[in-house]
Design an enzyme around this catalytic site. Structure first.
Site, mmCIF file in Angstrom:
data_model
loop_
_atom_site.group_PDB
_atom_site.id
_atom_site.type_symbol
_atom_site.label_atom_id
_atom_site.label_comp_id
_atom_site.label_asym_id
_atom_site.label_seq_id
_atom_site.Cartn_x
_atom_site.Cartn_y
_atom_site.Cartn_z
ATOM 1 N N HIS A 1 45.753 -18.919 -72.201
ATOM 2 C CA HIS A 1 45.438 -19.419 -70.854
ATOM 3 C C HIS A 1 44.028 -19.010 -70.425
ATOM 4 C CE1 HIS A 1 50.046 -19.380 -69.930
ATOM 5 N NE2 HIS A 1 49.712 -20.233 -70.877
ATOM 6 N N HIS B 1 50.993 -28.596 -69.432
ATOM 7 C CA HIS B 1 50.833 -27.204 -69.850
ATOM 8 C C HIS B 1 50.630 -27.107 -71.358
ATOM 9 C CE1 HIS B 1 50.884 -22.890 -69.563
ATOM 10 N NE2 HIS B 1 51.566 -22.908 -70.692
ATOM 11 N N ASP C 1 47.538 -25.281 -73.209
ATOM 12 C CA ASP C 1 47.651 -24.376 -74.354
ATOM 13 C C ASP C 1 46.766 -24.835 -75.507
ATOM 14 O OD1 ASP C 1 49.423 -22.565 -73.231
ATOM 15 O OD2 ASP C 1 51.208 -23.451 -74.149
ATOM 16 N N HIS D 1 51.537 -23.444 -80.561
ATOM 17 C CA HIS D 1 50.464 -22.533 -80.940
ATOM 18 C C HIS D 1 50.228 -22.500 -82.446
ATOM 19 C CE1 HIS D 1 50.253 -21.229 -76.842
ATOM 20 N NE2 HIS D 1 51.490 -20.777 -76.848
#
EC number: 3.5.1.108
Length: 286
Positions: free
Chosen positions: A79, A237, A241, A264
């Protein structure tokens, strides 16, 4: 496109808790000279070496992106990295008190506010960019991510959840500072109530709360009293990321990044695949 490198005007500190360990955490952002890059350092560990914010330094990608290894690891950098990248900041030292970057409100908004409060300084050095020259794709099961040539910086992120509240959502947009501020920076990290006990048992999500997470209840409704900030807040969101994870390429990129059911790990694998193929990109100066 910013032609010159930037840092921040003066030091600024943000404090909170780590979303996974639940312990107090703080991040102190300090100005850095041109060509320094983004460096993280554990201020709570004596003589700890700084860690470059680069994909080569990723230690783990389980529920968050981590840099470094062993006792000096720094978790949940995405973030903050997203905010740094979106604001066009090239040089910064980040001192972390504790093993995690504070989760704050689960978005990039507080990091942006902190930078806004101290200002940004233009430096006497040209920026460099990674320009994508050909498509590079990685796959994992039914998930995939790819870079391809594009005249700009574009993200096309698609998610697909069994949960009917989320379902299939896609965010496709050129992303610059203005777009990030308006469309992505306030989108919250999210999770499912049904996963809470399992995560707690694994020592994770101990700092998660309705103040920093968007929570989906067992009846597939939003637990948070304020509801959704965007009807597609979930994919926004995930795009936030991705902006942070891709910033670990070390330089801003010119091209399009697309993903389906990513996260991720897939984001970092895509960056590694790109950088490992010297024919897939070139480094250019603004």
């Amino acid at each position: 496109m910013n032609a010159y490198q930037k840092t921040i005007g003066r030091a600024v500190t943000l404090s909170g808790v780590g979303v996974h360990g639940g312990a107090p955490a703080s991040a102190r952002l300090l100005p850095a000279d041109a060509d320094t890059g983004i460096l993280f350092q554990r201020s709570d560990i004596k003589d700890s070496a700084p860690v470059c914010a680069h994909v080569s330094q990723i230690g783990a990608t389980d529920l968050c992106t981590s840099l470094g290894a062993r006792e000096a690891r720094i978790d949940t950098v995405e973030h903050l990295m997203a905010a740094i990248s979106a604001l066009g900041i090239d040089n910064l030292v980040v001192e972390i008190e504790g093993p995690e970057v504070p989760i704050l409100d689960g978005t990039s908004a507080r990091f942006i506010e902190a930078v806004d409060s101290v200002g940004v300084v233009t430096q006497d050095a040209k920026r460099r960019f990674i320009r994508i020259l050909k498509t590079v794709r990685v796959e994992a099961g039914n998930s995939w991510g790819e870079f391809r040539p594009y005249d700009g910086t574009r993200f096309e992120v698609e998610i697909d959840f069994e949960c009917p509240l989320i379902g299939r959502q896609k965010f496709a947009h050129d992303v610059d500072e203005e777009t990030f501020r308006k469309e992505l920076s306030t989108a919250r990290t999210f999770g499912f109530m049904k996963d809470v006990e399992r995560l707690w048992a694994a020592g994770l999500a101990l700092g998660a709360s309705l103040d920093n997470s968007l929570v989906i209840g067992d009846d597939n409704s939003i637990v948070n009293a304020d509801g959704l900030r965007f009807k597609d807040e979930f994919v926004r969101h995930k795009t936030l990321d991705a902006v942070g994870d891709l910033a670990l390429a070390g330089l801003p990129f010119i091209g399009c990044f697309s993903s389906y059911r990513g996260g991720h790990r897939l984001n970092s694998e895509a960056v590694k695949a790109l950088l490992s193929d010297e024919t897939a990109f070139e480094i250019i100066e603004a």
